[in-house]
Design an enzyme around this catalytic site. Structure first.
Site, PDB file in Angstrom:
ATOM      1  N   CYS A  80      -9.449   4.606  -3.054  1.00 31.77           N
ATOM      2  CA  CYS A  80      -8.471   4.061  -3.992  1.00 31.77           C
ATOM      3  C   CYS A  80      -8.586   4.502  -5.639  1.00 31.77           C
ATOM      4  O   CYS A  80      -7.669   4.910  -6.357  1.00 31.77           O
ATOM      5  CB  CYS A  80      -8.272   2.586  -3.817  1.00 31.77           C
ATOM      6  N   HIS A 113      -9.728  -3.157  -5.409  1.00 30.03           N
ATOM      7  CA  HIS A 113      -8.487  -1.999  -5.149  1.00 30.03           C
ATOM      8  C   HIS A 113      -7.738  -1.910  -6.288  1.00 30.03           C
ATOM      9  O   HIS A 113      -7.668  -2.506  -7.020  1.00 30.03           O
ATOM     10  CB  HIS A 113      -7.925  -2.646  -3.727  1.00 30.03           C
ATOM     11  N   HIS A 137      -0.973   4.267  -3.289  1.00 28.88           N
ATOM     12  CA  HIS A 137      -2.253   4.130  -3.318  1.00 28.88           C
ATOM     13  C   HIS A 137      -2.967   4.566  -1.892  1.00 28.88           C
ATOM     14  O   HIS A 137      -2.339   4.830  -1.182  1.00 28.88           O
ATOM     15  CB  HIS A 137      -2.524   2.651  -3.329  1.00 28.88           C
TER      16      HIS A 137
END
Length: 382
Positions: free
Chosen positions: A297, A345, A357
């Protein structure tokens, strides 16, 4: 001579022995039966439901992401310290060469002193055939003596600097070893979490896997509905501002005015970063990866903003500290949205409550609602 020993009598051969053996066998069988019944009677742990498995797998993926960020941080430290160590070793090698030059020069002076025998100047004058030659040689020796003193000073300074560099290199090596140990531990933690998740999923039947997929679709649908609702509310706020004479704030749905040329610059960079991120859609998530064929990520957001000319740190924990904090309702394309209380994240805002993402192992870079996970906060780099 006749033997007086009594013949041996087999216990099993006697009626009493047979009864004893039979009794022992019966008792043993009874014991085995009781043990078997006890084992069967022991309560077995109920098989987890599909919902429980999903929750456990989601938790493991989340824990793996935390461990991934620790891995990324440790790797960044290790890479930096390795560069420091290499630089110190190069500097030490150059310093050693300078020390050797100083040592050679001192050796030259020592040889000159040996040749003169350490004789004092008065004796040298009395024994000299040509007084002028002595004066010239004496003047030269005075100059050499000054150079000798400077050579000694230089050597001592080089030696002190070399000692300091060796100490720095030793400390840097120790820090490098600590970072490498942390790197190894984080890597093992990620692998363990992912292996446990795979094991849980592998135990599901085909019917249970179908149920799991349905639960995932329901979660995604709920997140999309919320994104659509938030986008609708934002559009209403925009129309209301225009009716009130506030004018357009510019940008995509979910965006607010950044004001002035700085805002225009940020918007332009955000658009470039977002364009890069969208071009990566379909590439696999791989923990620790920064491209160009796979990403985690924070690796994706770092690479995307680098394409826009902005250098971001490697981890989510550092990326969240860069740039201007923005509210969810004021998000603009390219903004970074962070998730979970531990900020493990990150995604890049696309507009209309959606983001691009790199989600998790087994998935690819994709568009998804920002409401799929609990939002921690957002920042606007650049």
């Amino acid at each position: 001579m006749a033997s007086h020993r009594k013949p041996r009598t087999s216990v099993l051969a006697s009626p009493t022995g047979r009864r004893t053996a039979a009794g022992l066998t019966t008792a043993a069988l009874a014991s085995v039966t009781l043990l078997s019944q006890s084992a069967d009677a022991a309560p077995r742990a109920p098989k987890p439901t599909v919902e429980e498995v999903k929750q456990k797998v989601d938790d493991l993926y989340h824990q793996a992401e935390v461990a991934t960020q620790k891995y990324n941080a440790a790797k960044e430290r290790a890479d930096g310290q390795r560069h420091t160590v290499d630089s110190l070793l190069d500097a030490s090698a150059k310093r050693a060469e300078k020390m050797n030059e100083s040592r050679r020069l001192l050796g030259t002076f020592a040889s000159a002193q040996y040749r003169t025998g350490g004789m004092n100047p008065t004796a040298q004058l009395m024994l000299a055939k040509d007084p002028q030659q002595f004066v010239d040689r004496n003047h030269l020796m005075e100059r050499l003596t000054g150079r000798q003193k400077q050579a000694v000073t230089d050597y001592q300074e080089q030696q002190a600097a070399a000692t300091k560099q060796r100490a720095q290199a030793t400390r840097s090596l120790e820090r490098l070893q600590a970072s490498q140990a942390s790197l190894k531990e984080s890597k093992r933690s990620v692998q363990d979490k992912l292996a446990e998740a795979r094991q849980l999923l592998s135990r599901l039947t085909a019917q249970e896997k179908a149920r799991l997929a349905e639960l995932e679709r329901q979660k995604e649908a709920a997140a999309k509905r919320r994104a659509a609702e938030e986008a609708r509310k934002q559009q209403e706020r925009e129309r209301q501002r225009q009716q009130d004479g506030g004018g357009s704030t510019g940008g995509s749905t979910g965006g607010g005015s950044t004001g002035g040329s700085t805002g225009d610059s940020a918007t332009s960079k955000g658009a470039k970063a977002l364009a890069f991120a969208r071009a990566q859609i379909g590439k696999p998530y791989v923990w620790g990866a920064t491209g160009p064929t796979s990403y985690d990520c924070s690796g994706l957001t770092q690479a995307a903003w680098k394409a826009a000319g902005v250098d971001l740190p490697r981890t989510t924990w550092d990326q969240v500290k860069v740039g201007q904090r923005v509210a969810t309702k004021d998000l603009q394309p390219g903004d970074l949205v962070f998730f979970y209380d531990d900020i493990s994240h990150v995604g890049m805002y696309l507009g209309d409550g959606k983001m691009v993402h790199a989600p998790k192992p087994g998935a690819s870079v994709r568009e998804e609602s920002i409401y799929y996970m609990p939002i921690y906060g957002s920042v606007r780099p650049g």
